[in-house]
Design an enzyme around this catalytic site. Structure first.
Site: not given
Ligand SMILES: *Cc1c(COP(=O)(O)O)cnc(C)c1O
Length: 380
Positions: A182
């Site tokens: 992210k």
């Molecule tokens: C990356 C992502 C997640 C999971 O995030 P984590 O921090 O890795 O648990 C959940 N939903 C969406 C839409 C994502 O892009």
């Protein structure tokens, strides 16, 4: 030249803060750096009820726990999302009810939500794909009409704005991710935002293994004890220290990424074959955070060829989500590919271009040059 899809950005001050955390003698959750992170987010965006979690997945689970999701409950969400959106309700015995997406932004199609609502619908979980906010006001109107809770999966959209406010502020609950894929990261991390004040005290019990330890930390009482169900949904102070250093650089991170997005859009708008492609259309009430730039190719076959040929030029282009309804698990839950044909089709045509905070002009220009050459050949 080799262009990776993503490269986590480091600010340089992470180690300084991590060291401070290590020296503090308090390494677990809800200590010094967690408080600093919460104050940062609060003063920047006016969010309250911030709970730092080990991941967005954990935040989604904590949100489901907070609304007492039960076996038999139904939760409406797009099929075009990450597994965690669905797993967070499945582990409580609730049923994910998959909704189609809209081709303008790959987010849930608001027009298709209402027909999926039944007497068992307890929640709606829209997501902000590619850091572009979903149509949250319209979703909230539907939810309020039926008394349903909305938990917005803002995993990709920290810092994106909707009508001038951070995305995630208008839903009942929302979740951010600080995973290394992210925009801002502490390796693994997340946050649950509890926008409804009456739920906040209980949220603090759920995250602290069902105890009122938070009250003790605030000096409100001497001891803590077991008073509710719960789990451990705490982000370690060491990771909160890293996160603070990232947040202090969020303007730089987001503006760099928006500059890269603009470079992609400028190219796209002038591209000879643009009529045969599509990309995200963003309404003027939304300001994305530059998380991702994607293209829709005319067919699945052309999409696959595009990715393959870009790879041969050293550029990593990715597909998007495999729709959940037609995945192995989705079929086990009784869905078929044909249930959501638009989602199926769009997921087969999408290609996500490389983007990362410190992508240089040389790197993005090279990427665009290769994309233009490959697409011209494929679409001619
Ligand atoms: C990356 C992502 C997640 C999971 O995030 P984590 O921090 O890795 O648990 C959940 N939903 C969406 C839409 C994502 O892009």
């Amino acid at each position: 030249m080799k262009i990776p899809f993503n490269k986590p950005f480091l600010t340089g001050s992470e180690i300084f803060y991590i060291n401070q955390s290590l020296q503090s003698g308090k390494l677990s959750g809800n200590y010094h750096f967690a408080n600093k992170v919460k104050s940062w987010i609060n003063s920047k965006y006016g969010l309250e009820g911030i709970y730092l979690t080990p991941s967005c997945t954990a935040a989604l689970e904590m949100g489901a726990l907070l609304v007492d999701l039960q076996p038999g409950d139904e939760v409406i969400m797009p099929s075009y999302t990450f597994t965690s959106t669905a797993n967070s309700v499945l582990i409580f015995g609730a049923k994910p009810v998959f909704c189609d997406i809209h081709s303008k932004d790959m987010n849930i199609d608001v027009q298709k939500i209402e027909s999926l609502i039944t007497s068992k619908t307890k929640m709606i979980i829209p997501i902000d794909y590619a850091g572009v906010p979903c149509d949250i006001d319209e979703i909230m109107l539907i939810a309020e009409k039926y008394g349903i809770t909305v938990m917005q999966d803002c995993a990709q959209s920290y810092g994106a704005l909707y009508k001038g406010e951070i995305s995630g502020k208008r839903a009942h609950l929302s979740c951010y991710s600080f995973h290394d894929t992210k925009n801002l990261t502490c390796g693994e991390g997340g946050a649950l935002i509890v926008n409804e004040e009456f739920r906040r005290e209980r949220a603090s019990y759920l995250m602290e293994k069902g105890t009122d330890r938070t009250k003790m930390l605030k000096g409100l009482q001497k001891k803590y004890s077991w008073i509710d169900k719960g789990s451990s949904y705490l982000l370690s102070d060491i990771l909160a220290a890293m996160l603070l250093s990232q947040l202090e650089n969020e303007e730089y991170i987001i503006s760099n990424r928006l500059h890269l997005m603009k470079t992609y859009y400028n190219w796209f708008n002038d591209f000879k074959f643009r009529d045969r492609l599509n990309t995200c259309k963003v309404d003027s009430i939304k300001k994305p955070n530059g998380h991702s730039f994607w293209l829709l190719l005319p067919t699945n076959n052309l999409r696959d060829k595009f990715i393959q040929k870009m790879k041969a030029s050293g550029v990593t282009v990715h597909i998007g989500y495999i729709p959940l309804h037609s995945s192995k698990m989705g079929r086990k839950l009784g869905y078929q590919g044909s249930d959501l044909q638009l989602t199926e089709e769009l997921a087969g045509r999408i290609a996500r271009m490389p983007i990362f905070t410190e992508m240089s002009d040389t790197e993005i220009n090279y990427t665009i040059e290769k994309a233009e050459a490959v697409l011209s050949e494929l679409l001619d």
